[in-house]
Motif scaffolding. Structure first.
Motif, PDB file in Angstrom:
ATOM      1  N   ASP A 248       0.820  -1.212   0.000  1.00  0.00           N
ATOM      2  CA  ASP A 248       0.000   0.000   0.000  1.00  0.00           C
ATOM      3  C   ASP A 248       0.853   1.260   0.000  1.00  0.00           C
ATOM      4  N   ARG A 249       2.110   1.102   0.391  1.00  0.00           N
ATOM      5  CA  ARG A 249       3.016   2.245   0.495  1.00  0.00           C
ATOM      6  C   ARG A 249       4.248   2.023  -0.368  1.00  0.00           C
ATOM      7  N   PRO A 250       4.865   3.044  -0.903  1.00  0.00           N
ATOM      8  CA  PRO A 250       4.387   4.427  -0.917  1.00  0.00           C
ATOM      9  C   PRO A 250       3.150   4.577  -1.796  1.00  0.00           C
ATOM     10  N   ALA A 251       2.414   5.658  -1.557  1.00  0.00           N
ATOM     11  CA  ALA A 251       1.193   5.889  -2.326  1.00  0.00           C
ATOM     12  C   ALA A 251       1.533   6.107  -3.793  1.00  0.00           C
ATOM     13  N   GLY A 252       0.563   5.836  -4.638  1.00  0.00           N
ATOM     14  CA  GLY A 252       0.758   6.079  -6.066  1.00  0.00           C
ATOM     15  C   GLY A 252       0.777   7.564  -6.352  1.00  0.00           C
ATOM     16  N   PRO A 253       1.150   7.940  -7.571  1.00  0.00           N
ATOM     17  CA  PRO A 253       1.194   9.364  -7.925  1.00  0.00           C
ATOM     18  C   PRO A 253      -0.208   9.976  -7.881  1.00  0.00           C
ATOM     19  N   SER A 254      -0.280  11.225  -7.408  1.00  0.00           N
ATOM     20  CA  SER A 254      -1.573  11.913  -7.390  1.00  0.00           C
ATOM     21  C   SER A 254      -1.979  12.277  -8.810  1.00  0.00           C
ATOM     22  N   LEU A 255      -3.258  12.598  -8.980  1.00  0.00           N
ATOM     23  CA  LEU A 255      -3.740  12.989 -10.302  1.00  0.00           C
ATOM     24  C   LEU A 255      -2.977  14.220 -10.787  1.00  0.00           C
ATOM     25  N   PHE A 256      -2.650  15.121  -9.840  1.00  0.00           N
ATOM     26  CA  PHE A 256      -1.911  16.336 -10.199  1.00  0.00           C
ATOM     27  C   PHE A 256      -0.524  15.975 -10.749  1.00  0.00           C
ATOM     28  N   THR A 257       0.171  15.075 -10.044  1.00  0.00           N
ATOM     29  CA  THR A 257       1.491  14.639 -10.525  1.00  0.00           C
ATOM     30  C   THR A 257       1.377  14.009 -11.904  1.00  0.00           C
ATOM     31  N   LEU A 258       0.388  13.133 -12.061  1.00  0.00           N
ATOM     32  CA  LEU A 258       0.213  12.468 -13.351  1.00  0.00           C
ATOM     33  C   LEU A 258      -0.068  13.483 -14.451  1.00  0.00           C
ATOM     34  N   ALA A 259      -0.870  14.518 -14.126  1.00  0.00           N
ATOM     35  CA  ALA A 259      -1.185  15.553 -15.117  1.00  0.00           C
ATOM     36  C   ALA A 259       0.089  16.302 -15.516  1.00  0.00           C
ATOM     37  N   LEU A 260       0.950  16.610 -14.508  1.00  0.00           N
ATOM     38  CA  LEU A 260       2.215  17.287 -14.823  1.00  0.00           C
ATOM     39  C   LEU A 260       3.077  16.413 -15.723  1.00  0.00           C
ATOM     40  N   VAL A 261       3.092  15.097 -15.428  1.00  0.00           N
ATOM     41  CA  VAL A 261       3.875  14.166 -16.249  1.00  0.00           C
ATOM     42  C   VAL A 261       3.329  14.143 -17.675  1.00  0.00           C
ATOM     43  N   GLU A 262       2.008  14.085 -17.802  1.00  0.00           N
ATOM     44  CA  GLU A 262       1.411  14.031 -19.138  1.00  0.00           C
ATOM     45  C   GLU A 262       1.666  15.338 -19.904  1.00  0.00           C
ATOM     46  N   LEU A 263       1.632  16.458 -19.181  1.00  0.00           N
ATOM     47  CA  LEU A 263       1.907  17.747 -19.811  1.00  0.00           C
ATOM     48  C   LEU A 263       3.344  17.755 -20.338  1.00  0.00           C
TER      49      LEU A 263
ATOM     50  N   ILE B  93      -1.154  -3.114  -6.289  1.00  0.00           N
ATOM     51  CA  ILE B  93      -0.019  -2.442  -5.657  1.00  0.00           C
ATOM     52  C   ILE B  93      -0.163  -0.942  -5.903  1.00  0.00           C
ATOM     53  N   ALA B  94      -0.093  -0.164  -4.815  1.00  0.00           N
ATOM     54  CA  ALA B  94      -0.390   1.273  -4.926  1.00  0.00           C
ATOM     55  C   ALA B  94       0.541   1.977  -5.905  1.00  0.00           C
ATOM     56  N   ASN B  95       1.835   1.739  -5.755  1.00  0.00           N
ATOM     57  CA  ASN B  95       2.827   2.364  -6.628  1.00  0.00           C
ATOM     58  C   ASN B  95       3.749   1.256  -7.115  1.00  0.00           C
ATOM     59  N   PRO B  96       3.281   0.472  -8.101  1.00  0.00           N
ATOM     60  CA  PRO B  96       3.967  -0.791  -8.439  1.00  0.00           C
ATOM     61  C   PRO B  96       5.452  -0.633  -8.771  1.00  0.00           C
ATOM     62  N   GLY B  97       5.819   0.518  -9.363  1.00  0.00           N
ATOM     63  CA  GLY B  97       7.213   0.695  -9.748  1.00  0.00           C
ATOM     64  C   GLY B  97       8.171   0.725  -8.560  1.00  0.00           C
ATOM     65  N   ARG B  98       7.641   0.976  -7.356  1.00  0.00           N
ATOM     66  CA  ARG B  98       8.487   1.014  -6.162  1.00  0.00           C
ATOM     67  C   ARG B  98       8.696  -0.368  -5.556  1.00  0.00           C
ATOM     68  N   HIS B  99       7.980  -1.355  -6.081  1.00  0.00           N
ATOM     69  CA  HIS B  99       8.110  -2.715  -5.553  1.00  0.00           C
ATOM     70  C   HIS B  99       8.568  -3.706  -6.610  1.00  0.00           C
ATOM     71  N   VAL B 100       8.146  -3.455  -7.836  1.00  0.00           N
ATOM     72  CA  VAL B 100       8.405  -4.394  -8.919  1.00  0.00           C
ATOM     73  C   VAL B 100       9.037  -3.652 -10.093  1.00  0.00           C
ATOM     74  N   GLY B 101      10.216  -4.094 -10.507  1.00  0.00           N
ATOM     75  CA  GLY B 101      10.844  -3.515 -11.687  1.00  0.00           C
ATOM     76  C   GLY B 101      10.472  -4.353 -12.893  1.00  0.00           C
ATOM     77  N   VAL B 102       9.911  -3.705 -13.906  1.00  0.00           N
ATOM     78  CA  VAL B 102       9.408  -4.453 -15.052  1.00  0.00           C
ATOM     79  C   VAL B 102      10.068  -3.962 -16.333  1.00  0.00           C
ATOM     80  N   LEU B 103      10.546  -4.890 -17.138  1.00  0.00           N
ATOM     81  CA  LEU B 103      11.011  -4.562 -18.492  1.00  0.00           C
ATOM     82  C   LEU B 103      10.417  -5.599 -19.426  1.00  0.00           C
ATOM     83  N   LEU B 104       9.367  -5.202 -20.149  1.00  0.00           N
ATOM     84  CA  LEU B 104       8.697  -6.175 -21.007  1.00  0.00           C
ATOM     85  C   LEU B 104       9.160  -6.072 -22.450  1.00  0.00           C
ATOM     86  N   ASP B 105       9.561  -4.870 -22.878  1.00  0.00           N
ATOM     87  CA  ASP B 105      10.046  -4.726 -24.241  1.00  0.00           C
ATOM     88  C   ASP B 105      10.902  -3.465 -24.326  1.00  0.00           C
ATOM     89  N   ALA B 106      12.207  -3.675 -24.497  1.00  0.00           N
ATOM     90  CA  ALA B 106      13.130  -2.533 -24.496  1.00  0.00           C
ATOM     91  C   ALA B 106      12.883  -1.620 -25.691  1.00  0.00           C
TER      92      ALA B 106
END
Lengths: 258, 298
Positions: A9-24, B68-81
């Motif tokens: 459950d931790r760390p939390a996923g990116p907030s919608l705001f963060t994701l929007a900045l990334v998409e921008l 998983i809340a933030n999967p990249g912090r627990h699982v590193g994935v490389l499916l197609d370089a």
């Protein structure tokens, strides 16, 4: 087992705001994105020049200059919207994007927010360009009209720019293919204006469904927005923006990512 | 830790993956082996929640990947370089992921150095990268969130021998620190040296799994090659030895070398090679297991 579930459950996923900045950021950090935005600016500046140097003096007003500066935003910004979705599939970055953020709906929502923010930034830049044009006009004695743009026009042009770029996002989501989505988003308004003018039976429908026509009062200097015009705008956007957004949402969230 | 239970994926009438089950434990490297089109990538995409399975389930760290809340912090994935935007620089690609994961930019820079992408290369667009450079960038992306689990699809593709050696060292170190690694390959040699366990898949089905020792013991027996395979086969059958063809003129026999040699001598069959099947490494096992449909056709 419980400890393990807590850990993920931790760390939390990116907030919608963060994701929007990334998409921008993703809209402006590729070669294609930069070229498109350069042309948006170029087209706007060029048309401000056209108004200053080619239009009759009584038309060289601030609202006209501002309206002209938005040409690139109207024509090319929707393509940025299209590519923000379709490039994930054509460049296959969807694989990484949806691996890092499994909630695909959140990524799509972030794209919608980011596209709207980009439209707002572009509209602001256009206003600056138009005022710069007005200043140049004053220096060269090409105009002596006022410096003001009606606040209502600033608001409606922003709305038009946001609706336009979101239509691009929506078309991208429906087709998930850059050339197809771009062609369709250019073709539909043209098809309407041709059909609406030549086939009289479609003339009535075109008033309600031709987005080119329904958004015109939003961006034209001195455009009149009657309640009927608002209703026509809402109807056309329901069909060409909301519906594609819904279809695209289901398509992207269900589709296998390869 | 990865747990796959009875995963099946059908495309219309075609079953790309059938009833696949296996586990990857912390501290181990699991080699996921099979020829191209065997269902390795489909299985890995199902583990990562990108492809919905027709039936069955997969869990990473005890939960379905998508939970998983933030999967990249627990699982590193490389499916197609190769699946990176060609118009974006390597550094920018990494910086975007760092922003999504919530790790600092400094770590992104460190990862680039760790995978051997020099700053000059990182400033270039991915479109100009060789496959080997893309693999290194993909590894940097996978390691970015400091994960406990790595899922890598064909990571050695396009790497030069030095790169393959580097990758082995990296994965071995990762597992030795308690990490879980699942890596696929269609070339046994790439993973033979680093993997503790193997899962061999062919035609969408698991045909063998176990650790290196187990697999070699079960394959066991003797490898024999003869000038006249037909005569050799008859000789082995007459001696009552169970033989399985594993090449145009070769067999794996469930008996020791002496028994095989005597059987051949008795029938006057000329031998070209006679040795313990284990000596050829896993390769023969891999070939014999994955070439099964052809054998049946004989």
């Amino acid at each position: 087992m419980t400890a393990m579930i807590v850990a993920v459950d931790r760390p939390a996923g990116p907030s919608l705001f963060t994701l929007a900045l990334v998409e921008l950021r993703k809209m402006v950090d590729t070669r294609a994105g930069r070229w498109l935005l350069a042309f948006v600016a170029l087209l706007g500046v060029a048309l401000v020049g056209v108004v200053l140097f080619a239009a009759p003096r009584h038309i060289r007003t601030m609202p006209e200059l501002y309206s002209a500066s938005l040409a690139g935003v109207g024509i090319l910004l929707p393509v940025v919207g299209v590519l923000s979705v379709t490039s994930e599939w054509s460049q296959r970055t969807a694989l990484a994007t949806f691996t890092l953020v499994p909630g695909r709906g959140r990524v799509l929502a972030a794209k919608v927010v980011a596209a709207s923010l980009l439209a707002a930034v572009c509209v602001a830049a256009c206003a600056v360009a138009a005022w710069a044009g007005r200043a140049l006009g004053a220096v060269l004695d090409r105009t002596d009209a006022g410096w003001g743009v009606p606040p209502q026009m600033l608001a409606t042009t922003l709305l038009a720019a946001v609706l336009g770029v979101l239509a691009g996002v929506a078309f991208g989501m429906v087709f998930l293919n850059s050339p197809l989505a771009i062609v369709m988003s250019f073709l539909l308004p043209i098809a309407w204006s041709v059909l609406g003018e030549t086939v009289s039976a479609l003339e009535g429908a075109a008033q309600w469904l031709d987005t080119g026509r329904t958004t015109a009062p939003l961006v034209e200097a001195g455009g009149r927005l009657t309640p009927r015009a608002w209703a026509q705008l809402a109807t056309s956007q329901a069909v060409w923006l909301l519906l594609p957004l819904l279809i695209g949402f289901f398509r992207v969230t269900r589709r296998e990512v390869k | 830790m990865i747990e796959v239970s009875e995963l099946t994926k059908r495309y219309g009438d075609v079953a790309a993956v059938r009833n696949v089950s296996f586990r990857c434990e912390p501290g181990t490297v699991t080699g996921f082996l099979g020829p191209n089109g065997a269902g390795k990538s489909t299985t890995m995409r199902m583990i990562c929640g990108l492809t919905p399975p027709t039936s069955g389930s997969a869990a990473v760290l005890g939960v379905p990947y998508r939970r998983i809340a933030n999967p990249g912090r627990h699982v590193g994935v490389l499916l197609d370089a190769a699946a990176q935007h060609s118009g974006r620089t390597g550094r920018e690609t990494l910086a975007l992921s760092a922003q999504v994961l919530g790790v600092d930019r400094e770590r992104a820079g460190r990862m680039l150095r760790e995978v051997g992408l020099p700053p000059a290369a990182a400033r270039r667009r991915v479109g100009g990268y060789s496959l080997g450079m893309r693999q290194r960038l993909g590894i940097a992306l996978a390691l970015l969130g400091d994960p406990r689990v790595l899922i890598l699809d064909e990571p050695a593709n396009g790497l030069d021998p030095e790169g393959i050696h580097w990758m082995r060292t990296l994965l071995r170190g990762f597992a030795d620190r308690g990490g879980t690694v699942l890596l696929s390959s269609h070339l046994l040699r790439e993973v033979e040296a680093v993997a503790d366990r193997f899962v061999v898949i062919s035609g969408g089905r698991i045909v063998a799994q176990g650790d290196k020792g187990e697999l070699l013991t079960t394959s066991g027996g003797t490898f024999v090659r003869g000038l006249d395979p037909g005569a050799l086969e008859t000789a082995l059958a007459e001696a009552g030895l169970a033989a399985r063809r594993c090449g145009p003129d070769a067999f794996t026999v469930e008996a020791d070398a002496e028994a095989v040699g005597r059987a051949a001598a008795k029938a006057g069959a000329v031998l070209l090679e006679l040795r313990s099947a284990g000596e050829g490494g896993l390769e023969e096992l891999f070939l014999s297991l994955t070439a099964e449909p052809k054998e049946n056709a004989r």
